[in-house]
Scaffold this motif. Structure first.
Motif, mmCIF file in Angstrom:
data_model
loop_
_atom_site.group_PDB
_atom_site.id
_atom_site.type_symbol
_atom_site.label_atom_id
_atom_site.label_comp_id
_atom_site.label_asym_id
_atom_site.label_seq_id
_atom_site.Cartn_x
_atom_site.Cartn_y
_atom_site.Cartn_z
ATOM 1 N N TRP A 55 0.852 -1.181 0.000
ATOM 2 C CA TRP A 55 0.000 0.000 0.000
ATOM 3 C C TRP A 55 0.894 1.241 0.000
ATOM 4 O O TRP A 55 1.893 1.286 0.722
ATOM 5 C CB TRP A 55 -0.931 0.001 1.212
ATOM 6 C CG TRP A 55 -1.963 -1.067 1.124
ATOM 7 C CD1 TRP A 55 -1.802 -2.388 1.413
ATOM 8 C CD2 TRP A 55 -3.315 -0.916 0.675
ATOM 9 N NE1 TRP A 55 -2.969 -3.075 1.169
ATOM 10 C CE2 TRP A 55 -3.916 -2.205 0.717
ATOM 11 C CE3 TRP A 55 -4.080 0.166 0.237
ATOM 12 C CZ2 TRP A 55 -5.246 -2.422 0.349
ATOM 13 C CZ3 TRP A 55 -5.402 -0.044 -0.121
ATOM 14 C CH2 TRP A 55 -5.964 -1.329 -0.071
ATOM 15 N N CYS A 95 -2.906 0.862 -3.949
ATOM 16 C CA CYS A 95 -2.412 -0.477 -3.660
ATOM 17 C C CYS A 95 -1.796 -1.104 -4.905
ATOM 18 O O CYS A 95 -2.341 -0.974 -6.008
ATOM 19 C CB CYS A 95 -3.552 -1.365 -3.144
ATOM 20 S SG CYS A 95 -2.983 -3.001 -2.640
ATOM 21 N N ALA A 121 -9.020 -4.987 -3.864
ATOM 22 C CA ALA A 121 -8.431 -4.199 -2.779
ATOM 23 C C ALA A 121 -9.535 -3.791 -1.809
ATOM 24 O O ALA A 121 -10.532 -3.177 -2.197
ATOM 25 C CB ALA A 121 -7.724 -2.966 -3.331
#
Length: 263
Positions: free
Chosen positions: A4, A17, A148
Motif C-alpha cells: 500500500w 495499492c 483491494a
C-alpha cells in the motif's frame, strides 16, 4: 505481499495499492472532504466520466447505463445502490464510506472495474460475491480479478449485537439458528468474531467476513489486498462515524482501463 502506498495531491494524502497498479485508483482520506467524486476523478484521470450513487446499505450493483436509465425515469439526482460496475473505457466509479468497507475490483484481462460499499448490512447480503458474479456474467474469470479492501473499522473495535453478528455470519455459515452461527464463527481459523466484555455483544471483523465470502467463491488470498488501516483508530487520516457521529465520508474510486477488452 501487496504493498500500500501513500500518494500526495496538492499536499493531501491518499492511498493506492500495488494489486491495482493497472488502474488509476485511490482510497481518499478525510483531508479531501468535502471534495466531490468529480474533483477526485481529476486527481486520478481527468478524462474519465464520473459515476456515484445514493448508498442505501443494500446489495444492488448498477452499471453507468443503468444509472442513466434510472436517472431519466425517476428524476432523482442519484440512483440508489451500493455497487458500481464499469462497462466502457475511462469510467470512474466511486463509493463513500466512514467505517464501512470500500472494495475496489479490477479485471486484468478485460480492464473492467467495480467499486462497492460493504457495510455490515451489505456484507450480510453478499454484495461483493454478487458483484463478482455480475462481472463473471460479463465475461470475467475469477483468476483475473484483483481485489483491494480499503480502510474500514477493525474487528477489535467494532462492537455489535449477537444478532447483527449472526446476520452477517449467515453469509458464510448458512444456518437458521443464531447461536449455531455464532458458535461456528468462533470456531473458524482466524475467526471474524472477537469476545466483548458486554453481555449480548461481540466484536465483528466485517472485512474478514468479506474475505471468507471471496474464498468460498474460489478466489485465492493472492488476489486480495487489505488496507492496514482502521478508520476508527486512525483519526489523523479517516473519518469514523462510530468515533465522531458526524455524517462525513471519504471516497474510494477506480477508473476502468482505456483499453477495455470485450472478448
Amino acid at each position: 505481499m501487496h504493498t500500500w502506498y501513500w500518494r500526495n495531491w496538492e499536499g493531501l494524502p491518499y492511498l493506492t495499492c500495488s494489486i491495482l497498479e493497472d488502474w488509476h485508483h485511490g482510497f481518499f482520506t478525510q483531508q479531501f472532504w468535502p471534495r466531490s467524486p468529480q474533483v477526485l476523478t481529476e486527481v486520478l484521470q481527468p478524462e474519465a466520466s464520473v459515476y456515484r450513487l445514493k448508498q442505501v446499505h443494500g446489495n444492488t450493483i448498477l452499471t453507468p447505463q443503468e444509472i442513466d436509465s434510472i436517472f431519466c425515469t425517476d428524476g432523482e439526482d442519484l440512483a440508489s445502490a451500493d455497487g458500481l460496475m464499469s462497462e466502457q473505457p475511462l469510467q470512474a466509479v466511486w463509493v463513500a464510506s466512514a467505517d464501512c468497507t470500500p472494495v475496489l475490483i479490477g479485471d486484468v484481462k478485460t480492464g473492467r472495474v467495480a467499486a462497492l460499499h460493504a457495510g455490515w448490512r451489505g456484507t450480510a447480503k453478499k454484495i461483493v460475491p454478487l458483484a463478482i458474479a455480475r462481472l463473471q456474467s460479463q465475461g470475467s474469470k475469477l483468476d483475473d480479478l484483483r481485489i483491494a479492501i480499503g480502510p474500514a473499522i477493525a474487528g477489535e473495535v467494532y462492537q455489535v449485537s449477537i444478532n447483527v453478528a449472526a446476520e452477517v455470519g449467515s453469509s458464510i455459515i448458512p444456518h437458521d439458528e443464531e447461536q449455531k452461527i455464532i458458535t461456528a464463527l468462533h470456531e473458524l481459523p482466524n475467526s471474524p468474531l472477537l469476545e466483548d466484555p458486554n453481555p449480548g455483544k461481540v466484536r465483528l471483523d466485517v472485512r474478514r467476513v468479506n474475505i471468507l465470502q471471496l474464498e468460498n467463491m474460489g478466489i485465492s488470498a493472492e488476489q486480495i489486498a487489505i488496507a492496514p488501516y482502521c478508520t476508527f483508530q486512525t483519526p489523523e487520516h479517516f473519518f469514523s462515524y462510530r468515533r465522531e457521529k458526524e455524517k462525513k465520508v471519504q471516497w474510494s474510486g477506480i477508473v476502468s482501463s482505456n483499453k477495455l477488452n470485450f472478448k
